[in-house]
Design a protein around this motif. Structure first.
Motif, PDB file in Angstrom:
ATOM      1  N   UNK A 142       0.863  -1.192   0.000  1.00 53.83           N
ATOM      2  CA  UNK A 142       0.000   0.000   0.000  1.00 53.83           C
ATOM      3  C   UNK A 142       0.896   1.238   0.000  1.00 53.83           C
ATOM      4  N   UNK A 143       1.141   1.753  -1.200  1.00 49.84           N
ATOM      5  CA  UNK A 143       2.036   2.890  -1.393  1.00 49.84           C
ATOM      6  C   UNK A 143       1.278   4.176  -1.682  1.00 49.84           C
ATOM      7  N   UNK A 144      -0.040   4.105  -1.763  1.00 51.21           N
ATOM      8  CA  UNK A 144      -0.827   5.251  -2.233  1.00 51.21           C
ATOM      9  C   UNK A 144      -0.894   6.356  -1.187  1.00 51.21           C
ATOM     10  N   UNK A 145      -0.650   7.575  -1.622  1.00 50.60           N
ATOM     11  CA  UNK A 145      -0.875   8.786  -0.829  1.00 50.60           C
ATOM     12  C   UNK A 145      -0.137   9.949  -1.464  1.00 50.60           C
ATOM     13  N   UNK A 146      -0.745  11.124  -1.511  1.00 55.35           N
ATOM     14  CA  UNK A 146       0.065  12.315  -1.765  1.00 55.35           C
ATOM     15  C   UNK A 146       1.143  12.396  -0.683  1.00 55.35           C
ATOM     16  N   UNK A 147       2.370  12.722  -1.060  1.00 57.20           N
ATOM     17  CA  UNK A 147       3.457  12.736  -0.083  1.00 57.20           C
ATOM     18  C   UNK A 147       4.176  14.074  -0.008  1.00 57.20           C
ATOM     19  N   UNK A 148       3.997  14.913  -1.007  1.00 55.00           N
ATOM     20  CA  UNK A 148       4.610  16.234  -0.979  1.00 55.00           C
ATOM     21  C   UNK A 148       3.682  17.216  -0.273  1.00 55.00           C
ATOM     22  N   UNK A 149       4.226  18.126   0.562  1.00 55.19           N
ATOM     23  CA  UNK A 149       3.352  19.136   1.181  1.00 55.19           C
ATOM     24  C   UNK A 149       2.503  19.886   0.163  1.00 55.19           C
ATOM     25  N   UNK A 150       3.069  20.180  -1.008  1.00 57.73           N
ATOM     26  CA  UNK A 150       2.280  20.878  -2.031  1.00 57.73           C
ATOM     27  C   UNK A 150       1.056  20.069  -2.426  1.00 57.73           C
TER      28      UNK A 150
ATOM     29  N   UNK B 154      -0.453  17.396  -0.532  1.00 58.74           N
ATOM     30  CA  UNK B 154      -1.458  17.139   0.502  1.00 58.74           C
ATOM     31  C   UNK B 154      -2.095  18.417   1.014  1.00 58.74           C
ATOM     32  N   UNK B 155      -1.494  19.573   0.788  1.00 58.79           N
ATOM     33  CA  UNK B 155      -2.208  20.826   1.053  1.00 58.79           C
ATOM     34  C   UNK B 155      -3.277  21.061  -0.015  1.00 58.79           C
ATOM     35  N   UNK B 156      -3.006  20.624  -1.235  1.00 61.41           N
ATOM     36  CA  UNK B 156      -3.958  20.756  -2.343  1.00 61.41           C
ATOM     37  C   UNK B 156      -5.081  19.722  -2.246  1.00 61.41           C
ATOM     38  N   UNK B 157      -4.772  18.570  -1.658  1.00 60.16           N
ATOM     39  CA  UNK B 157      -5.718  17.457  -1.579  1.00 60.16           C
ATOM     40  C   UNK B 157      -5.847  16.974  -0.130  1.00 60.16           C
TER      41      UNK B 157
ATOM     42  N   UNK C 297      -8.484  16.411   2.028  1.00 62.76           N
ATOM     43  CA  UNK C 297      -9.472  15.386   2.351  1.00 62.76           C
ATOM     44  C   UNK C 297      -9.130  14.070   1.668  1.00 62.76           C
ATOM     45  N   UNK C 298      -8.610  14.154   0.440  1.00 64.44           N
ATOM     46  CA  UNK C 298      -8.204  12.944  -0.265  1.00 64.44           C
ATOM     47  C   UNK C 298      -7.048  12.252   0.462  1.00 64.44           C
ATOM     48  N   UNK C 299      -6.139  13.045   1.029  1.00 58.06           N
ATOM     49  CA  UNK C 299      -5.014  12.479   1.771  1.00 58.06           C
ATOM     50  C   UNK C 299      -5.503  11.727   3.006  1.00 58.06           C
ATOM     51  N   UNK C 300      -6.446  12.307   3.723  1.00 61.06           N
ATOM     52  CA  UNK C 300      -7.023  11.621   4.884  1.00 61.06           C
ATOM     53  C   UNK C 300      -7.773  10.363   4.465  1.00 61.06           C
TER      54      UNK C 300
ATOM     55  N   UNK D 259       9.822  21.825 -17.745  1.00 63.02           N
ATOM     56  CA  UNK D 259       9.095  21.863 -16.478  1.00 63.02           C
ATOM     57  C   UNK D 259       7.613  22.050 -16.745  1.00 63.02           C
ATOM     58  N   UNK D 260       6.752  21.135 -16.266  1.00 61.46           N
ATOM     59  CA  UNK D 260       5.321  21.278 -16.500  1.00 61.46           C
ATOM     60  C   UNK D 260       4.739  22.363 -15.611  1.00 61.46           C
ATOM     61  N   UNK D 261       3.591  22.900 -15.974  1.00 61.27           N
ATOM     62  CA  UNK D 261       2.944  23.897 -15.117  1.00 61.27           C
ATOM     63  C   UNK D 261       2.401  23.248 -13.860  1.00 61.27           C
ATOM     64  N   UNK D 262       2.141  24.076 -12.837  1.00 59.75           N
ATOM     65  CA  UNK D 262       1.515  23.587 -11.616  1.00 59.75           C
ATOM     66  C   UNK D 262       0.120  23.105 -11.959  1.00 59.75           C
ATOM     67  N   UNK D 263      -0.232  21.915 -11.488  1.00 60.56           N
ATOM     68  CA  UNK D 263      -1.504  21.320 -11.857  1.00 60.56           C
ATOM     69  C   UNK D 263      -2.590  21.706 -10.877  1.00 60.56           C
ATOM     70  N   UNK D 264      -3.824  21.775 -11.367  1.00 57.60           N
ATOM     71  CA  UNK D 264      -4.979  21.958 -10.489  1.00 57.60           C
ATOM     72  C   UNK D 264      -5.348  20.632  -9.864  1.00 57.60           C
ATOM     73  N   UNK D 265      -6.072  20.695  -8.761  1.00 56.51           N
ATOM     74  CA  UNK D 265      -6.468  19.470  -8.070  1.00 56.51           C
ATOM     75  C   UNK D 265      -7.427  18.667  -8.932  1.00 56.51           C
TER      76      UNK D 265
END
Length: 317
Positions: free
Chosen positions: A53-61, A63-66, A68-71, A291-297
């Motif tokens: 089970x490796x799934x989860x946003x891991x960067x502060x950028x 999990x701040x963007x996501x 509820x999804x992180x929880x 470098x790609x642009x910053x993505x929306x959630x």
């Protein structure tokens, strides 16, 4: 895992990942990518011998963007992955994090340290999601008897990270290659340990192949300041960029370094790739990539899974 003959089901909704990262594996008949959300029932047929089970946003950028999804992925997602392992009698390994130690008051951090975590701070959605994931993993081990184990991952880096991931190594490499200033938070004296991705994969695989409960720290015990990292990135890239300093984020840990005695004794694991060599490999991969642009959630569920195929012997989430 494919090279050693395993069949692998790779479940991902790509909310922080990139399908290009697995493009080279798609021709292998033992590799089954499934676009799905781990917080929903998992479309994997049996037999399943191991679930990572490796799934989860891991960067502060991320999990701040996501938040509820992180929880959700740390709670419902972990429970779904545990149920999959229980139903098939498979081994379960949770990818936890050094963030469970919070802003540590014990240094370096052994696995028996309980941590110093702010449960309502800006990092709490990730910290507490992982702490809950550890708790439910041990509950399934003690109660239903799932063969479950936990690894705590310290800062990992390497090729295929997004250049705008938000974590320090890809950020510094992107800035150096673009000739931009390297942005260091605080005065750069805060420390981290940096583990190259190949070493981490060896550690996770060793944990999957064992029957250890853990938790087991996986990381490089060589402690570096963030300022030292920035200076080394400039050397490796040959960049003339300057270093700029800014505010330190709230609850940012001042010191991080793992004790890896358990990994050595129980898994026979130690990191092999020195930081400078790992950075050279990372820079080589990143050089020339725009470098790609910053993505929306994105939506949590990124698409409907294709029909499941029989014959899986291992699964990664």
């Amino acid at each position: 895992m494919l090279r050693r003959g395993d069949t692998v089901w790779c479940l991902d909704n790509f909310c922080t990942g990139d399908p290009e990262n697995i493009a080279h594996l798609r021709a292998d008949p033992r590799f089954h990518p499934v676009r799905c959300d781990v917080t929903e029932p998992l479309p994997v047929p049996g037999p399943v011998h191991a679930v990572a089970h490796l799934a989860s946003p891991a960067s502060p950028a991320d999990y701040h963007r996501l938040p509820l999804e992180t929880l959700a992925v740390g709670s419902r997602g972990t429970e779904n992955a545990l149920r999959l392992a229980r139903e098939h009698g498979g081994r379960f390994v949770l990818a936890s994090t050094s963030e469970v130690y919070g802003a540590p008051e014990v240094h370096p951090q052994p696995e028996d340290y309980w941590g110093n975590v702010n449960p309502v701070g800006p990092r709490s959605v990730y910290d507490e999601a992982k702490r809950y994931a550890e708790a439910v993993t041990m509950a399934y081990r003690r109660g239903p008897g799932v063969d479950a184990g936990i690894v705590r991952i310290f800062n990992t880096y390497g090729p295929r990270m997004r250049s705008r991931d938000g974590r320090v190594v890809p950020t510094f490499v992107r800035q150096a290659l673009a000739g931009e200033p390297l942005t260091v938070c605080g005065d750069g004296s805060q420390t981290r340990s940096f583990c190259y991705v190949d070493d981490l994969v060896r550690g996770i695989t060793a944990m999957i192949d064992s029957a250890r409960a853990g938790p087991v720290n996986l990381g490089d015990p060589t402690e570096r300041t963030v300022r030292e990292l920035a200076e080394l990135v400039l050397v490796v890239t040959g960049s003339a960029s300057r270093i700029e300093y800014g505010p330190l984020p709230v609850d940012d840990p001042v010191r991080r370094r793992p004790v890896i005695t358990r990994a050595r004794d129980q898994l026979g694991w130690t990191p092999r790739v020195p930081l400078e060599e790992g950075l050279r490999r990372t820079v080589s991969w990143c050089a020339g990539r725009p470098a790609p642009p910053v993505r929306n959630a994105p939506s949590v569920t990124a698409g409907s899974p294709p029909p499941a195929r029989a014959g899986a012997s291992s699964a990664t989430g």
